[in-house]
Write a protein that holds these residues in place. Structure first.
Motif, PDB file in Angstrom:
ATOM      1  N   VAL D 158       0.833  -1.208   0.000  1.00 42.31           N
ATOM      2  CA  VAL D 158       0.000   0.000   0.000  1.00 42.31           C
ATOM      3  C   VAL D 158       0.867   1.257   0.000  1.00 42.31           C
ATOM      4  CG1 VAL D 158      -1.652   1.305   1.381  1.00 42.31           C
ATOM      5  CG2 VAL D 158      -1.969  -1.161   1.049  1.00 42.31           C
ATOM      6  N   GLY D 234      -3.353  -2.375  -2.369  1.00 43.11           N
ATOM      7  CA  GLY D 234      -3.337  -3.480  -1.419  1.00 43.11           C
ATOM      8  C   GLY D 234      -1.987  -4.154  -1.352  1.00 43.11           C
ATOM      9  N   ILE D 268      -8.254  -7.974  -0.704  1.00 43.36           N
ATOM     10  CA  ILE D 268      -6.793  -7.972  -0.751  1.00 43.36           C
ATOM     11  C   ILE D 268      -6.323  -7.501   0.623  1.00 43.36           C
ATOM     12  CG2 ILE D 268      -4.748  -7.013  -1.895  1.00 43.36           C
ATOM     13  CD1 ILE D 268      -6.508  -6.343  -4.290  1.00 43.36           C
ATOM     14  N   PRO D 269      -5.324  -8.166   1.209  1.00 41.26           N
ATOM     15  CA  PRO D 269      -4.881  -7.738   2.539  1.00 41.26           C
ATOM     16  C   PRO D 269      -4.316  -6.319   2.511  1.00 41.26           C
ATOM     17  CG  PRO D 269      -3.929  -9.874   1.953  1.00 41.26           C
ATOM     18  CD  PRO D 269      -4.585  -9.333   0.721  1.00 41.26           C
ATOM     19  N   GLU D 270      -4.314  -5.693   3.674  1.00 40.32           N
ATOM     20  CA  GLU D 270      -3.814  -4.323   3.779  1.00 40.32           C
ATOM     21  C   GLU D 270      -2.296  -4.331   3.993  1.00 40.32           C
ATOM     22  OE1 GLU D 270      -6.443  -2.130   6.102  1.00 40.32           O
ATOM     23  OE2 GLU D 270      -5.328  -0.243   5.949  1.00 40.32           O
TER      24      GLU D 270
END
Lengths: 332, 332, 332, 332
Positions: D158, D234, D268-270
């Motif tokens: 990110v 993400g 989607i993971p952070e």
């Protein structure tokens, strides 16, 4: 937490290995099986573990703080009652019983023993710890997509076990879905209806498989449960919750995709072990951690187990009466 | 092939555009609508096309070799009869009728007119030309995965049309699935059963939506059809055929995946037009090419249309009798 | 529009069939091939079509309004010049030429012939009509995800054609990507760099395969193109555009998913025909419709074709100089 | 196994929590941080854990059997040397060092200390325990799809951390891929080449981001590594290994798919925590179990760590020389 495990078949061995190698704070100290050789073999794999040839000795063993029941289904109720009598925390694999009366006897004994205190007994509905179903419930419960109106739950496997009957597969396999749907919806089942195809392969072997159960819950939702134990192609769990303005599905838990020979493929597990390894680990970890911290574990309760038995019994009643809806409250 | 189109609403305009710009061998020469302004506007978009304010004049027009009926449902049977009387090849949008008796009257008139010859009339069940369902049927029919035992067909849309009732949505929307399932299985429907949730949102607006139809076919399979016209999230068609040793599903027809804001997304169509544009084009192309080559088009027949009406009528009967199975042969 | 097709090999036959059966407003009236038997066989499949054993006769034929060139690559430039001389609208399959000088000669002749008028010649870069790439470009161009910074384009096939060399596969196959990337970015290529593995299988057969081309475009983006003609597993096209705050990928164009034998699979096409059938149809339909309407077709121009040849030549120069970046403007 | 953790920032706190709640056989007994308040806060969360304000005291503490180093990168080598001196098993987070000379000094001290015995020090390349990469390596290594020829590894996040520079992001972030690719291929990196876009957003903030590294390995394969720390959308890890007759990709680790507002989405993971929680847990469990059983843990070795530093240094050298390939053996 020193754990004793009753039953060292596939399920018991699986739990023993998980507790021994992957659960923080747990030590497996005893294993019991009517087949003493099997109990000894299982105990040999775990340093210091004792072997017993009967459940009661394990329950009574001072080296055992808590009991995990993974014996054949028909022993669950009786052994749970023995654990309650011994005052030991217990995790009983599903189902609690095939008999509504027996299940309620356990619930009553449990209530008499613990009152308003921390429950002693929990039921092994591990899907409640599967990260997919957990996330699905979280999204549904958020209300972001409106209220749920339908659930479609599908459970398929490669082959049914030996001796499976139209009745036992409801109490032993479909029961996962019969617990799952009301848990996802946070609303109890009110009535169920059973149906099945009439194709040669689904009626010829003495087992009606696949079959379909319609479930109505108190919130008004109508859900479908498909169970197909002999689907052959794999152990495949699917679930979609349809809400007023969105639909939420669990996704397949594959790790890699392979492109070869004109196809891209992702694997399907062969049985419940790879599919639900994480769910079992998380369930056991929560059980052990909560017991250690002196709080109530966030597992299915013995009451949940008894309700699931009642819903399963209603499905059996529907199966016997030609598929008409049977109300849960009418099941004796 | 010079085509005349009856009805210039959404469906008629869509067909006119497709025939005019994408179908080889077709020329749209006439359009009719009770609203003459709308007919004229539609005709203005197609060089040389004539406008009529009634169906019969279009059917009789010498510039029209074949007729496509895209008028309101209640006119389908009557206009089809007029086309048969005029001896012109006809593609009638679904449904043939909401009345079993009327549908059979058309079938009889058609039989009397063409006998064993090339059929004059076909029914617009375009899913039979959708590349997804076509490939699904091909794989199922190959027998590679054993015989089919269950179909799960789901049809969701953003919002129901004005004036929809519990009955009309079966004849107008669910009818696609009621034709699709037996076509996929190559086996006629024998009985159906109708069910619906009882949630506030699915009962409050005068429309039971979503609803579920169970279908039994002569091959013994048991199928589920979920229809949810007000699913809001999109126009979403799903279908899985479960066979003895494998399951075959159509996949979502997206083109791109976008990863942004912590999610990867694929689009869902807003209505039937993007979803089934290819199916409609292929259906129309087959119709025109076959007529041109003097052979029977591989479209659904007028008999298929009448059967679908009968199945829909059985679903309505089940809806009215509390969900019990209704046999197709018992529908008057 | 009466079309004549030069070349009746795989590509020419594919175009002939598409134009004849699926393109509105087109009639195939002539086919030419140096192999007169093959030309006759192709013509026999299309009612009324003439066969020629040389391109010029077809170009001169009064029954031919427009020409589609699908002959071997080395003839494209020469035949395009003949079409320009004849003043007939022409769609020339890629590449325009393997020679920058020849490609520019065609561009100059074309400019001299049409000036500011509607172009006569277009280049067959059909990916520009593939619904996936079109939607990808639309999303990227919208700016919704910021400006693009990288493209990853992958083109794999089952096996390289006979006689393929390290050079020809760039002009013949990689050229699709060399046109695609700047089209997606709306920015011309400025320099390229060629690299390849040194594994036994990728160097042993006289062909360096797979290989990787790095592309810089005037907008500053850096893109990767992987070409693997002998990937064996299938004809697999992938493309991702990475933007400042999102990434946009085309998805696989499968229709069904099959679950069997412990895997869920979706099909991969065997060659370009199923993969790009829709793109070719849309490209041909746009070409025919635009010619019919007297406007410029929205196909790649002859200038686009010449630029792609120049980029390919730069990639060849990089291959020969050990992989260093070669500026497009430095290619003679 | 009593573990002491050096560093109680994001990474140290994450490890402490995992060891305390999810790893069988581990007890966290000490935490050290130069910020004593932070050390105390971290220790307060773990019953019985001690807090230290410097690494050496923790290393010397008799309550500490093994050390986990999660301090800032520049301290890794020095603290690892101290652990070797104390003879305590150590898991050092990546990278071992930004300096090839320092990394090799650690390797030499380690060799002098343990000789042919069980290694004391391991490196935290947790991707080697991620079930996706593990399964990918298993399939590739099986040889079923021929030998690997290319790897495409992508790592996006990110936002880059504070103070990131073109050099530090190679040693700190890209190093995961620089270890991963040769591990997947079981072949060491021989040379690398660094490239980056020249777009405003990728050059304006003092950081060249994204960037691309080409890797050649001793087996002849050519691989691409894309790192994009400020991809914003993400934390997205992708990896495909292209073999002679098949391609193997890790899949996205989502749990549910949500259909709403005309799109179907998966999360989607952070950041790395949800994405690699399982990998970290499995890595720590293997470390603790192996130490307990007196065998060498199957983690990356200190030599692997030093090699990765060398590859990273080569990438930095290429970045500084305009992108030319730099041979690993030429890096001082």
């Amino acid at each position: 937490m020193r754990i004793g495990i009753i039953g060292t078949g596939v399920m018991g061995a699986f739990h023993a290995q998980c507790l021994h190698t992957e659960v923080s704070g747990a030590v497996v100290t005893a294993l019991a099986d009517v087949d003493m050789e099997r109990a000894r073999a299982a105990a040999a794999a775990i340093p210091g573990a004792l072997a017993f040839d009967n459940a009661q000795d394990l329950i009574d063993c001072p080296e055992v703080d808590a009991v995990l029941i993974a014996s054949p289904d028909f022993l669950h109720a009786e052994q749970t009652l023995a654990c309650i009598a011994a005052g030991k925390p217990t995790l009983c694999e599903k189902p609690l019983s095939y008999s509504v009366a027996d299940a309620e006897r356990v619930v009553e004994a449990h209530r008499a023993a613990v009152g308003e205190g921390i429950p002693l007994v929990h039921q092994g509905f591990m899907r409640r710890f599967d990260p997919g179903y957990v996330e699905q419930k979280r999204v549904v419960t958020s209300g972001e997509h409106g209220r749920p109106v339908m659930v479609h739950s599908i459970g398929r496997g490669v082959a049914s076990g030996p001796g499976a009957t139209d009745e036992t597969v409801i109490f032993n396999s479909a029961i996962h879905d019969l617990d799952l749907v009301p848990w996802l919806l946070d609303s109890p089942v009110t009535e169920v209806s059973w149906h099945a195809p009439e194709t040669p392969s689904s009626t010829g072997g003495g087992l009606r498989d696949p079959f379909l159960i319609l479930l109505r819950t108190a919130d008004g939702a109508l859900s479908t449960v498909e169970v197909f134990l002999n689907a052959r192609y794999g152990y495949d769990m699917r679930c979609e919750v349809v809400c007023e303005s969105g639909a939420v599905s669990i996704t397949e838990p594959h790790r890699v995709a392979v492109s070869t020979q004109l196809a891209t493929s992702t694997g399907i597990p062969e049985d419940f072990r790879p599919r639900f390894a994480e769910a079992y680990r998380l369930e056991l970890q929560e059980w052990v951690t909560a017991l250690d911290e002196g709080r109530a574990p966030a597992l299915a309760t013995v009451e949940d187990g008894a309700v699931a038995t009642r819903v399963a019994a209603a499905a059996v009643a529907s199966m016997r009466n030609g598929g008409a809806f049977v109300r849960i409250e009418d099941v004796a």
